[in-house]
Design an enzyme around this catalytic site. Structure first.
Site, PDB file in Angstrom:
ATOM      1  N   TYR A 181       0.848  -1.197   0.000  1.00  0.00           N
ATOM      2  CA  TYR A 181       0.000   0.000   0.000  1.00  0.00           C
ATOM      3  C   TYR A 181       0.888   1.253   0.000  1.00  0.00           C
ATOM      4  O   TYR A 181       2.058   1.207   0.391  1.00  0.00           O
ATOM      5  CB  TYR A 181      -0.911  -0.029   1.237  1.00  0.00           C
ATOM      6  CG  TYR A 181      -1.808   1.170   1.354  1.00  0.00           C
ATOM      7  CD1 TYR A 181      -2.741   1.452   0.359  1.00  0.00           C
ATOM      8  CD2 TYR A 181      -1.713   2.021   2.447  1.00  0.00           C
ATOM      9  CE1 TYR A 181      -3.549   2.571   0.458  1.00  0.00           C
ATOM     10  CE2 TYR A 181      -2.516   3.143   2.548  1.00  0.00           C
ATOM     11  CZ  TYR A 181      -3.426   3.423   1.549  1.00  0.00           C
ATOM     12  OH  TYR A 181      -4.222   4.533   1.640  1.00  0.00           O
ATOM     13  N   ILE A 183       1.656   3.828   1.705  1.00  0.00           N
ATOM     14  CA  ILE A 183       2.541   4.327   2.762  1.00  0.00           C
ATOM     15  C   ILE A 183       3.290   3.216   3.507  1.00  0.00           C
ATOM     16  O   ILE A 183       3.896   3.457   4.538  1.00  0.00           O
ATOM     17  CB  ILE A 183       1.781   5.224   3.766  1.00  0.00           C
ATOM     18  CG1 ILE A 183       0.637   4.451   4.409  1.00  0.00           C
ATOM     19  CG2 ILE A 183       1.285   6.504   3.084  1.00  0.00           C
ATOM     20  CD1 ILE A 183       0.061   5.159   5.641  1.00  0.00           C
ATOM     21  N   LYS A 184       3.259   2.002   2.967  1.00  0.00           N
ATOM     22  CA  LYS A 184       4.068   0.950   3.584  1.00  0.00           C
ATOM     23  C   LYS A 184       5.549   1.166   3.183  1.00  0.00           C
ATOM     24  O   LYS A 184       5.843   2.001   2.332  1.00  0.00           O
ATOM     25  CB  LYS A 184       3.573  -0.407   3.107  1.00  0.00           C
ATOM     26  CG  LYS A 184       2.499  -1.125   3.943  1.00  0.00           C
ATOM     27  CD  LYS A 184       1.521  -0.420   4.744  1.00  0.00           C
ATOM     28  CE  LYS A 184       0.713  -1.324   5.655  1.00  0.00           C
ATOM     29  NZ  LYS A 184      -0.713  -1.010   5.740  1.00  0.00           N
ATOM     30  N   ASN A 185       6.462   0.394   3.790  1.00  0.00           N
ATOM     31  CA  ASN A 185       7.899   0.651   3.578  1.00  0.00           C
ATOM     32  C   ASN A 185       8.318   0.535   2.123  1.00  0.00           C
ATOM     33  O   ASN A 185       9.245   1.211   1.689  1.00  0.00           O
ATOM     34  CB  ASN A 185       8.754  -0.295   4.428  1.00  0.00           C
ATOM     35  CG  ASN A 185       8.700   0.069   5.888  1.00  0.00           C
ATOM     36  OD1 ASN A 185       7.620   0.381   6.396  1.00  0.00           O
ATOM     37  ND2 ASN A 185       9.827   0.042   6.572  1.00  0.00           N
TER      38      ASN A 185
END
Ligand SMILES: *Cc1c(COP(=O)(O)O)cnc(C)c1O
Length: 384
Positions: A181, A183-185
């Site tokens: 997604y 804003i995941k790393n």
């Protein structure tokens, strides 16, 4: 002049990813093609697992992993109440019954003793959620499943690049599911990956993500492929596109740098808050390496609520968030399963005081200092 708004999170996209997306468009192969295969292969190499299967989201991947593990009506699945609701939604989508467990106060991960207490003859899976990038106490969780026919499906949404006892997250339980997604790393906008060493589980996830078609369909449009396919079971369209995979290839390549920068920023926060007793900084156990997906502080001894701190930060142009409202406190879950206040005392108590501060690779040291100053100011004005 007020400072520019500092968001909680922001993806780091480079020319490497942009060029790869453009090359994908020019190639005309938009889905189920060479870039998806390449991302799967690279991710598989990182986790050291036998299989990595790309899917349209972590939510989709968890749904398929449960179905592929044979979880269905009449089965109970134990997971943490301190998670994103989709972990629990997919248990319902599989037709099974979610059983929520409380957390440990130190790392905010599911408490193995709480799992043990809730196992019944109907328990068919445990879904540990590796909170904030820090793996759960897997050495205590795995034995609970062994010899009981219980599968371990990990919600590794937060965990790309994290490890547990020197082993990358991804190959510990029966299957792990990662999120890409925004804003995941590492991101593909929307996307996810299921990793497993189990051949039949991987094969069933591959079939289910592609409407239940047999796997020969992979190469249906290439010279080597066959134009024929058959449906083995009613599946879903949970495919990742090659445009998304094109983003993911560069993101995965840069993931070690992203995570190293996150660790530096987290260390700067922790050092800066050391003298501020109202702010508790994250506890990282020494058997894990976290990827620092989120930096979660805990507030104490303040005369204002956490929500008021969120508002005060916002006034100063700083984004923050709360991960998460415990699942048992959401209206649907409260009303459907009859949860009430006090059912999960640790999660409820910690929920009141957790706060995620901005953390993303492109943040500067000065950005961290700005957040620290704002927090210090708010604390100074509202000491209990
Ligand atoms: C982000 C997240 C998910 C969902 O991931 P998607 O890829 O958006 O489906 C699941 N579980 C947790 C704990 C998450 O933070």
């Amino acid at each position: 002049m007020p400072d520019k708004f500092l968001p909680l999170a922001k993806p780091d996209l480079s020319e490497e990813e942009i060029d790869e997306v453009v090359a994908t468009l020019r190639s005309g192969w938009l889905v189920y093609g060479p870039r998806t295969q390449r991302l799967e292969e690279d991710f598989r190499a990182m986790t050291g697992t036998k299989h990595a299967v790309a899917v349209s989201s972590c939510t989709a991947g968890m749904h398929l992993a449960l179905l592929a593990a044979g979880i269905g009506p009449g089965d109970e699945v134990i997971t943490s109440t301190l998670t994103f609701a989709s972990t629990v939604n997919v248990i319902l989508h599989a037709g099974a019954t979610p059983v929520l467990a409380d957390i440990c106060a130190d790392d905010l991960n599911i408490d193995p003793a709480e799992i043990a207490r809730r196992i019944t003859s109907k328990t068919k899976a445990i879904m540990p959620v590796h909170y904030a990038g820090q793996a759960c106490r897997m050495d205590e969780i795995l034995p609970l499943a062994r010899d009981r026919g219980i599968r371990i499906i990990e919600d590794a949404a937060h965990c790309a690049g994290s490890s547990y006892k020197e082993q990358p997250v991804g190959g510990i339980g029966d299957a792990s599911v990662f999120s890409f997604y925004a804003i995941k790393n590492m991101t593909t906008g929307e996307g996810g990956m299921v990793t497993t060493d189990d051949d039949s589980l991987a094969n069933r996830v591959r079939i289910l993500r592609n409407n239940g078609l047999d796997n020969n369909a992979w190469n249906r449009y290439s010279a080597a492929g066959s134009p024929f396919y058959s449906v083995l079971e009613p599946g879903f369209n949970y495919r990742l596109t090659d445009l998304q995979a094109a983003i993911g290839i560069g993101q995965l390549h840069r993931l070690p740098q992203f995570n190293a920068r996150r660790a530096e920023l987290a260390a700067r926060y922790t050092e800066s808050f050391a003298e501020l007793p109202e702010i508790e900084t994250p506890t990282i156990r020494d058997d894990v390496t976290t990827n620092w997906y989120i930096y979660v502080i805990r507030l104490s001894r303040l005369s204002i609520s956490r929500d008021e701190v969120v508002a005060e930060l916002k006034q100063r142009g700083i984004g923050s968030a709360v991960h998460f409202l415990p699942v048992h406190m959401h209206p649907y879950y409260r009303e459907t399963f009859g949860y009430k206040a006090g059912d999960y005392p640790i999660a409820e108590r910690e929920f009141e005081r957790i706060l995620s501060l901005p953390l993303f690779p492109q943040m500067t040291d000065a950005d961290v200092d700005r957040v620290v100053s704002a927090v210090e100011e708010i604390v100074a004005q509202h000491r209990a």
